[in-house]
Scaffold this motif. Structure first.
Motif, PDB file in Angstrom:
ATOM      1  N   GLN A  18      -3.136  -0.680  -4.892  1.00 49.35           N
ATOM      2  CA  GLN A  18      -4.008  -1.635  -5.561  1.00 49.35           C
ATOM      3  C   GLN A  18      -5.153  -2.063  -4.647  1.00 49.35           C
ATOM      4  OE1 GLN A  18      -1.931  -4.902  -7.401  1.00 49.35           O
ATOM      5  NE2 GLN A  18      -0.440  -3.574  -8.381  1.00 49.35           N
ATOM      6  N   ASN A  19      -4.858  -2.292  -3.370  1.00 47.22           N
ATOM      7  CA  ASN A  19      -5.900  -2.687  -2.419  1.00 47.22           C
ATOM      8  C   ASN A  19      -6.955  -1.605  -2.248  1.00 47.22           C
ATOM      9  OD1 ASN A  19      -4.612  -5.130  -1.963  1.00 47.22           O
ATOM     10  ND2 ASN A  19      -3.569  -4.441  -0.106  1.00 47.22           N
ATOM     11  N   ASN A  21      -7.872   0.373  -4.662  1.00 49.04           N
ATOM     12  CA  ASN A  21      -8.401   0.676  -6.000  1.00 49.04           C
ATOM     13  C   ASN A  21      -8.010   2.082  -6.464  1.00 49.04           C
ATOM     14  OD1 ASN A  21      -9.808  -1.825  -6.384  1.00 49.04           O
ATOM     15  ND2 ASN A  21     -11.368  -1.086  -4.951  1.00 49.04           N
ATOM     16  N   GLN A  23      -5.512   4.863  -8.497  1.00 51.78           N
ATOM     17  CA  GLN A  23      -4.892   4.956  -9.821  1.00 51.78           C
ATOM     18  C   GLN A  23      -3.432   5.373  -9.644  1.00 51.78           C
ATOM     19  OE1 GLN A  23      -7.135   7.651 -12.270  1.00 51.78           O
ATOM     20  NE2 GLN A  23      -9.082   6.688 -11.783  1.00 51.78           N
ATOM     21  N   PRO A 200      -5.417   1.154 -12.647  1.00 49.79           N
ATOM     22  CA  PRO A 200      -5.739  -0.205 -13.107  1.00 49.79           C
ATOM     23  C   PRO A 200      -5.302  -0.448 -14.553  1.00 49.79           C
ATOM     24  CG  PRO A 200      -7.630   0.866 -12.076  1.00 49.79           C
ATOM     25  CD  PRO A 200      -6.614   1.923 -12.291  1.00 49.79           C
TER      26      PRO A 200
END
Length: 225
Positions: A18-19, A21, A23, A200
């Motif tokens: 997540q950090n 970005n 998938q 995301p």
């Protein structure tokens, strides 16, 4: 919780993905144990160090590092298909256990990304002393020395026969808790393809859905209790 994740970057935790970005798709999750069949996707040389974050009981944010397995989907498929001989050595009566291995191979399909990750950071933070985190790699050596670690992390108890995979999947009224435990220790627990969490998150999804889907965040509450 532990998570089996399919991602587009070779990063071994959902939080770091997540950090960055990245998938990813959450293929499966397990609450109290790391399923044995998950470990069959990886080898000892597949571990990557990753940063993990948590909040303590006073609300202070902390950072630590842990090594977790990550490999390509291509290698993961080869590894698990080659695990039959190891299963025959791992279990005294391997036929039922092999049914769970075959089911995992059957379900491991329609993936979105190149890499497979086993993010067990929550499990280790909540259950294992930091001094013992490095021992996780020993569960992936595919030899007699791995057996103790595999059974400890999965919660599998020797001498208790798990239910056959067909019975475990079809009968909601199984009443032997020890056999259920061993079946759960083996079961891949894959989420139905249409229901898998993807990051995301879709911006059209309700906020309540997004809240429940933020993996590796909800366990912070554990440290506040």
């Amino acid at each position: 919780m532990s998570y089996l994740i399919n991602a587009n970057k070779p990063i071994s935790s959902a939080n770091e993905l997540q950090n960055e970005n990245a998938q990813y798709t959450e293929l499966a999750e397990s609450e109290y144990q790391i399923p044995i069949v998950w470990m069959m996707f990886f080898n000892t040389d597949d571990f990557i160090e990753t940063k993990i974050e948590y909040v303590d009981g006073q609300g202070n944010e902390h950072f630590d590092t842990i090594s977790l397995p990550c490999t390509t989907v291509e290698n993961a498929i080869e590894n698990i298909k080659n695990s039959q001989v190891f299963f025959e050595k791992l279990f005294k009566e391997p036929q039922i256990a092999l049914g769970y291995l075959d089911k995992t191979i059957e379900l491991f399909k329609e993936l979105d990304h190149k890499y497979l990750i086993l993010d067990a950071s929550e499990y280790f933070l909540m259950n294992i002393e930091k001094s013992e985190w490095s021992l996780f790699q020993k569960a992936f050596s595919r030899d007699e020395n791995a057996k103790t670690y595999i059974f400890n992390y999965s919660g599998y108890v020797e001498g208790i026969q798990p239910y056959p995979i067909e019975e475990f999947y079809s009968d909601p009224y199984l009443n032997d808790p020890d056999r259920v435990n061993n079946s759960t220790s083996l079961n891949a627990s894959f989420v139905d393809i249409s229901s898998r969490i993807k990051y995301p998150f879709n911006q059209t999804e309700p906020e309540t859905a997004n809240t429940t889907k933020k993996v590796n965040k909800k366990w912070w509450e554990f440290w506040k209790s």
